[in-house]
Enzyme design. Structure first.
Site, short mmCIF file in Angstrom:
data_model
loop_
_atom_site.label_atom_id
_atom_site.label_comp_id
_atom_site.label_asym_id
_atom_site.label_seq_id
_atom_site.Cartn_x
_atom_site.Cartn_y
_atom_site.Cartn_z
N LYS A 152 0.83 -1.21 0.00
CA LYS A 152 0.00 0.00 0.00
C LYS A 152 0.86 1.26 0.00
O LYS A 152 0.50 2.26 -0.59
CB LYS A 152 -0.96 -0.01 1.18
CG LYS A 152 -2.02 -1.08 1.02
CD LYS A 152 -3.33 -0.71 1.66
CE LYS A 152 -4.39 -1.72 1.23
NZ LYS A 152 -5.68 -1.50 1.79
N LYS B 159 -10.70 -3.06 -4.01
CA LYS B 159 -11.48 -1.85 -4.24
C LYS B 159 -10.62 -0.76 -4.86
O LYS B 159 -11.11 0.09 -5.58
CB LYS B 159 -11.99 -1.30 -2.89
CG LYS B 159 -12.95 -2.19 -2.17
CD LYS B 159 -13.52 -1.44 -0.97
CE LYS B 159 -13.81 -2.37 0.17
NZ LYS B 159 -12.75 -2.44 1.18
N LYS C 79 -4.74 -9.54 -6.47
CA LYS C 79 -5.96 -9.66 -5.67
C LYS C 79 -7.06 -8.72 -6.19
O LYS C 79 -6.75 -7.57 -6.54
CB LYS C 79 -5.61 -9.31 -4.23
CG LYS C 79 -6.70 -9.52 -3.23
CD LYS C 79 -6.25 -9.06 -1.84
CE LYS C 79 -6.48 -7.59 -1.64
NZ LYS C 79 -6.98 -7.19 -0.32
N1 AQP Z 1 -9.81 -10.41 -3.28
C1 AQP Z 1 -10.20 -10.89 -2.12
N2 AQP Z 1 -10.42 -12.23 -1.97
C2 AQP Z 1 -10.85 -12.73 -0.79
N3 AQP Z 1 -11.07 -11.97 0.30
C3 AQP Z 1 -10.86 -10.63 0.19
N4 AQP Z 1 -10.99 -9.62 1.05
C4 AQP Z 1 -10.67 -8.46 0.45
N5 AQP Z 1 -10.32 -8.69 -0.82
C5 AQP Z 1 -10.42 -10.04 -1.02
C6 AQP Z 1 -11.43 -9.79 2.43
O1 AQP Z 1 -12.46 -8.85 2.68
C7 AQP Z 1 -12.37 -8.42 4.05
C8 AQP Z 1 -12.42 -6.95 4.13
O2 AQP Z 1 -11.36 -6.35 3.39
P1 AQP Z 1 -11.10 -4.79 3.57
O3 AQP Z 1 -12.01 -3.99 2.76
O4 AQP Z 1 -11.15 -4.42 4.99
O5 AQP Z 1 -9.61 -4.59 3.15
P2 AQP Z 1 -8.80 -5.13 1.99
O6 AQP Z 1 -8.42 -6.54 2.25
O7 AQP Z 1 -7.68 -4.19 1.88
O8 AQP Z 1 -9.81 -5.04 0.76
P3 AQP Z 1 -9.54 -4.36 -0.62
O9 AQP Z 1 -10.69 -4.52 -1.50
O10 AQP Z 1 -8.22 -4.79 -1.16
O11 AQP Z 1 -9.52 -2.83 -0.22
P4 AQP Z 1 -8.52 -1.72 -0.66
O12 AQP Z 1 -8.40 -1.78 -2.14
O13 AQP Z 1 -9.18 -0.46 -0.15
O14 AQP Z 1 -7.24 -2.03 0.04
C9 AQP Z 1 -11.09 -9.03 4.63
O15 AQP Z 1 -11.44 -10.15 5.39
C10 AQP Z 1 -10.32 -9.44 3.41
O16 AQP Z 1 -9.51 -10.56 3.69
#
Ligand code: AQP
Length: 425
Positions: free
Chosen positions: A112, A292, A289
């Site tokens: 990040k 968002k 992955k």
């Molecule tokens: N691609 C994924 N596959 C499986 N699980 C996922 N999670 C996120 N992306 C995937 C799971 O969703 C929960 C919440 O995630 P989060 O929004 O708190 O943070 P993150 O993991 O950082 O999600 P993003 O979409 O990647 O957000 P951004 O882009 O803002 O950093 C967690 O349980 C995570 O494991």
């Protein structure tokens, strides 16, 4: 030994299929087996800048998504992290028990921080170009090559000069920060400690997450262990945690003999990485992955996408040119493997069963089949979200109630933490 499930999602934009399959979908079943708390982690969201209006909207959308996916806010506690101050207070205490070396190992921070660095570099490039053009335009005006009228109408010469110089200094500072790798904020670095506080503030025992959060969960266990060693207690932890289940929370912990907390103030939380789709990958790149923050909307399916959008995104999803049937092979065929995993997860079947179902499909037929399955699965969730979002006052009421119930659980635990470390209470 009594169990408590805790998990959360950041309100950082539209929830996607990864959040759903990797996390929320699994919570729905768990809430019937364990006392459960599902948090909207807005304090984590602001570790990178969020527009305040968009953040407010995303908090309601996340709450609506939880409920639309099947979380029952009467049974489970659904609430917003920042409304329960115990998270921030405990995070500080845990910060003081977490060696920097442990945080330096966190891979998500590195990823990040790199994204944040690239974003800042782009802004600098853009701002420099803008500054250069303004100066060039100003010079042309000064030299009488461009009519004075328009520019002087809007900008006074002195103000413009001051603005350009200030911007140049700010850009030079930013460049220096980038050189020193310090663009990312302190909050992003200490994010995993806040996550440990989220869990430990409730003495939660089980944390259902996607695979990407496994490292953070291990750190939460290490931090709990460090605290336990620093302040040994003689009584078993969860009998005392029971007395902390605030009377107003309406939450009772069912018995579960499998949690691994043996002795110590905090139980050691167990990660629960469940289902076929523990790591849903980008539709544009099977090695990345689904996220968002990916620039491309076509990299992910949002829970709020309509049928046409889902069909388009799946049709455009990257596939491969391998001959023969479409098979799961993560190393050689990451995109095909991802699509099979998604198909299996939304159909509620195993990967092997999915491979059998699609044995005669080429990618075009498989994509149509996958899009249909996704649309059938997600349409009721989307419809329920639309309904819920139409009544913002009701969503706010649910969240307020959740916040009060959560505080009822966390506050007595925090009080005991404070007493344990010698703070006046
Ligand atoms: N691609 C994924 N596959 C499986 N699980 C996922 N999670 C996120 N992306 C995937 C799971 O969703 C929960 C919440 O995630 P989060 O929004 O708190 O943070 P993150 O993991 O950082 O999600 P993003 O979409 O990647 O957000 P951004 O882009 O803002 O950093 C967690 O349980 C995570 O494991």
């Amino acid at each position: 030994m009594n169990s408590l499930v805790f998990s959360g999602v950041q309100p950082t934009g539209n929830l996607h299929l990864g959040n759903y399959l990797g996390a929320i979908k699994n919570w729905v079943g768990l809430q019937h087996q364990h006392a459960s708390m599902f948090c909207i982690v807005d304090m984590h969201a602001i570790t990178v800048f969020q527009d305040p209006i968009a953040l407010q909207k995303a908090i309601r959308e996340t709450a609506a998504a939880y409920i639309a996916c099947g979380i029952d806010p009467e049974k489970s506690i659904v609430f917003v992290q920042s409304t329960v101050s115990a998270h921030a207070e405990l995070a500080w205490i845990l910060n003081c028990h977490t060696p920097l070396g442990w945080l330096n190992r966190m891979t998500q921070f590195k990823e990040k921080a790199q994204q944040s660095k690239l974003g800042t570099e782009n802004v600098i490039k853009f701002a420099k170009e803008l500054n250069k053009r303004i100066r060039r335009l100003q010079k042309s005006v000064d030299e009488g090559m461009v009519g004075h009228g328009l520019l002087s109408q809007y900008l006074e010469r002195e103000k413009l000069e001051k603005y350009c110089s200030t911007l140049e200094v700010a850009l030079a500072d930013l460049e220096e920060d980038i050189k020193n790798s310090s663009v990312a904020k302190l909050g992003l670095y200490s994010y995993p400690v806040l996550m440990a506080a989220d869990i430990l503030a409730y003495k939660a025992t089980h944390v259902p997450v996607g695979e990407d959060q496994k490292q953070h969960l291990e750190l939460a266990r290490d931090i709990a262990g460090a605290f336990n060693r620093a302040y040994p207690v003689s009584s078993p932890p969860c009998s005392s945690a029971d007395s902390h289940m605030g009377h107003g929370s309406g939450l009772t912990r069912p018995t579960d003999r499998e949690t691994s907390s043996v002795g110590g103030f905090f139980p050691l939380p167990e990660p629960l990485i469940l289902g076929e789709a523990t790591r849903v990958m980008s539709l544009r790149d099977g090695t990345k992955k689904m996220s968002k923050s990916d620039e491309s909307d076509f990299s992910r399916i949002h829970l709020m996408d309509d049928a046409d959008t889902i069909l388009q995104k799946i049709k455009k999803a990257k596939s491969d040119m391998e001959p023969g049937p479409i098979r799961y092979n993560l190393a050689v065929r990451p995109e095909a493997s991802n699509l099979i995993t998604i198909y299996a997860a939304v159909r509620g079947i195993s990967r092997a069963e999915a491979e059998t179902e699609i044995a005669n499909d080429n990618f075009s037929a498989f994509k149509t089949r996958l899009a249909e399955a996704l649309i059938a699965h997600l349409a009721p969730i989307r419809a329920k979200m639309v309904d819920l979002l139409a009544d913002a006052a009701e969503l706010d009421r649910i969240l307020k109630k959740g916040s009060e119930r959560a505080a009822d659980v966390a506050n007595p635990i925090l009080k005991e933490v404070k007493k344990t470390i010698g703070f006046p209470i």
